[in-house]
Design an enzyme around this catalytic site. Structure first.
Site, PDB file in Angstrom:
ATOM      1  N   MET A  10       0.836  -1.213   0.000  1.00  0.00           N
ATOM      2  CA  MET A  10       0.000   0.000   0.000  1.00  0.00           C
ATOM      3  C   MET A  10       0.870   1.263   0.000  1.00  0.00           C
ATOM      4  SD  MET A  10      -2.704  -1.510   2.773  1.00  0.00           S
ATOM      5  CE  MET A  10      -1.460  -2.477   3.644  1.00  0.00           C
ATOM      6  N   GLN A  52     -10.729   3.310   0.181  1.00  0.00           N
ATOM      7  CA  GLN A  52     -10.339   4.638   0.667  1.00  0.00           C
ATOM      8  C   GLN A  52     -11.194   5.715   0.006  1.00  0.00           C
ATOM      9  OE1 GLN A  52      -6.187   4.884  -0.363  1.00  0.00           O
ATOM     10  NE2 GLN A  52      -5.485   4.052   1.588  1.00  0.00           N
ATOM     11  N   THR A  83       2.186   1.272   6.041  1.00  0.00           N
ATOM     12  CA  THR A  83       1.489   2.406   5.446  1.00  0.00           C
ATOM     13  C   THR A  83       1.054   3.330   6.562  1.00  0.00           C
ATOM     14  OG1 THR A  83      -0.658   3.029   4.467  1.00  0.00           O
ATOM     15  CG2 THR A  83      -0.499   0.839   5.383  1.00  0.00           C
ATOM     16  N   ASN A  84       1.115   4.631   6.319  1.00  0.00           N
ATOM     17  CA  ASN A  84       0.591   5.595   7.280  1.00  0.00           C
ATOM     18  C   ASN A  84      -0.926   5.650   7.236  1.00  0.00           C
ATOM     19  OD1 ASN A  84       2.835   7.644   8.536  1.00  0.00           O
ATOM     20  ND2 ASN A  84       3.502   6.821   6.572  1.00  0.00           N
ATOM     21  N   THR A  85      -1.478   5.852   6.045  1.00  0.00           N
ATOM     22  CA  THR A  85      -2.906   6.105   5.905  1.00  0.00           C
ATOM     23  C   THR A  85      -3.756   5.006   6.533  1.00  0.00           C
ATOM     24  OG1 THR A  85      -2.615   7.424   3.895  1.00  0.00           O
ATOM     25  CG2 THR A  85      -4.776   6.429   4.238  1.00  0.00           C
ATOM     26  N   CYS A 196       3.850   9.864   4.803  1.00  0.00           N
ATOM     27  CA  CYS A 196       3.375   8.914   3.799  1.00  0.00           C
ATOM     28  C   CYS A 196       4.599   8.132   3.381  1.00  0.00           C
ATOM     29  CB  CYS A 196       2.743   9.614   2.604  1.00  0.00           C
ATOM     30  SG  CYS A 196       2.360   8.487   1.241  1.00  0.00           S
ATOM     31  N   THR A 197       4.493   6.822   3.375  1.00  0.00           N
ATOM     32  CA  THR A 197       5.676   6.011   3.135  1.00  0.00           C
ATOM     33  C   THR A 197       6.322   6.296   1.777  1.00  0.00           C
ATOM     34  OG1 THR A 197       4.102   4.248   2.574  1.00  0.00           O
ATOM     35  CG2 THR A 197       5.137   4.147   4.718  1.00  0.00           C
ATOM     36  N   GLU A 198       5.528   6.726   0.789  1.00  0.00           N
ATOM     37  CA  GLU A 198       6.107   7.029  -0.528  1.00  0.00           C
ATOM     38  C   GLU A 198       6.831   8.366  -0.582  1.00  0.00           C
ATOM     39  OE1 GLU A 198       3.382   3.791  -1.121  1.00  0.00           O
ATOM     40  OE2 GLU A 198       3.039   5.752  -0.194  1.00  0.00           O
TER      41      GLU A 198
END
Length: 260
Positions: A10, A52, A83-85, A196-198
Site C-alpha cells: 500500500m 479509501q 502504510t501511514n494512511t 506517507c511512506t512514498e
C-alpha cells in the site's frame, strides 16, 4: 531472532523500501550474511484504494485485520502495517491479532521527542492530513502538529497518488514539496514528518531546511524490537551535505512503542 510480519502493498513501492531497510539494519547490527527474518503479505492496493476513495474504512479494516491474522498464523511474532494512511484502521488490526503491533505514530513521536522538538509539520495523503489518527497520536505525546493549508494538501495528495505510488519521481514535484515545507516552517514548524511512506522516495533530509522524520525509516527500526534490543533514540535527520539518495538509504531510528 523473532519473525517480523510486514503487511504491505500500500503501495508496493514503499513496501520494497521497508524490506531493504530492515535487511540493512540486521546486516549492519549482526554482520556477515545475516538478514531479517520476516514474512511479507502484500495486498492488491487497487482494492484498498477503492475503499479509501469510497470512505469505506470499516470494510478496509476488516480486510487488513484478516491479513494481519494470516501473518500471525504464518509465524509472525510482531506485525508492522507498512502504510501511514491505513493506520486509521489500526484498532481493527490489533483486535484481530495476539502478537505485538508496532504503531507508526509511536515510533515517529519517540524520534521527534528525542530530538527535542515540540512543533512539527505533517505531509501525507489527504486522508492522513485530514483525519485525526496520526495527528492525535502525536499530540498525545505532547507534540503540536501543523498541516498544510487546503491547496497544499490537495497538491501533496495528488503527487502521492498520481506519481509516487506509480514509481514516478519528478524534480518538479520535489521542488513543489520543498515550497510546501517552506510554508510550514514559516508557520513555526521545527521539523517535518514525512507521513506517507512514498514521500521518502521524493524528498529527504538534504532537501529541506529543518529535520525530517521519515515514518518508513523510523517504523523499520522495529528490527531492534525483533532483535530484543533496548531503546536507543537517534538524532533527527538533518541536512548533512551528503548525496540525498545516500542519506535516504542509510536512515536508522529509535524503536517503537508496542501495542498488544
Amino acid at each position: 531472532m523473532r519473525t517480523i510480519g510486514l503487511l504491505g502493498g500500500m503501495s508496493w513501492e514503499s513496501s520494497a523500501l521497508y524490506y531493504r531497510l530492515l535487511n540493512e539494519a540486521v546486516r549492519d547490527r549482526l554482520g556477515g550474511f545475516h538478514s531479517a527474518r520476516c514474512i511479507l503479505l502484500s495486498v492488491d492496493f487497487a482494492g484498498v484504494q477503492r475503499l479509501q476513495a469510497a470512505g469505506e474504512w470499516a470494510a478496509a479494516g476488516e480486510l487488513l485485520a484478516a491479513d494481519a491474522r494470516a501473518l500471525q498464523d504464518a509465524g509472525a511474532d510482531l506485525v508492522l502495517l507498512c502504510t501511514n494512511t491505513m493506520h486509521t484502521v489500526a484498532d481493527a488490526v490489533t483486535g484481530a491479532i495476539d502478537v505485538p503491533f508496532l504503531h507508526i505514530g509511536d515510533t515517529t513521536a519517540e524520534a521527534i521527542t528525542a530530538a527535542g522538538l515540540t512543533r512539527v509539520g505533517l505531509l501525507g495523503t489527504g486522508y492522513t492530513m485530514a483525519q485525526p489518527f496520526l495527528v492525535d497520536r502525536l499530540a498525545a505525546a505532547g507534540l503540536e502538529v501543523l498541516v498544510p493549508e487546503q491547496p497544499d494538501r490537495d497538491l501533496v495528495h495528488r503527487v502521492i497518488y498520481d506519481e509516487l505510488v506509480l514509481g514516478v519521481v519528478r524534480e518538479e514535484s520535489r521542488r513543489t514539496y520543498q515550497e510546501v515545507v517552506g510554508r510550514l516552517v514559516a508557520r513555526g514548524a521545527q521539523g517535518v514528518v514525512l507521513g506517507c511512506t512514498e514521500i521518502e522516495l521524493l524528498i529527504g533530509p538534504d532537501d529541506v531546511p529543518v529535520p525530517t522524520f521519515p515514518t518508513t525509516a523510523l517504523h523499520a527500526a522495529a528490527v531492534r524490537a525483533a532483535l530484543g534490543e533496548g531503546p536507543r533514540c537517534p538524532p533527527p535527520l538533518a541536512s548533512s551535505g551528503r548525496d540525498p539518495a545516500a542519506g535516504r538509504s542509510s536512515t536508522s531510528a529509535a524503536p517503537p512503542t508496542i501495542d498488544r
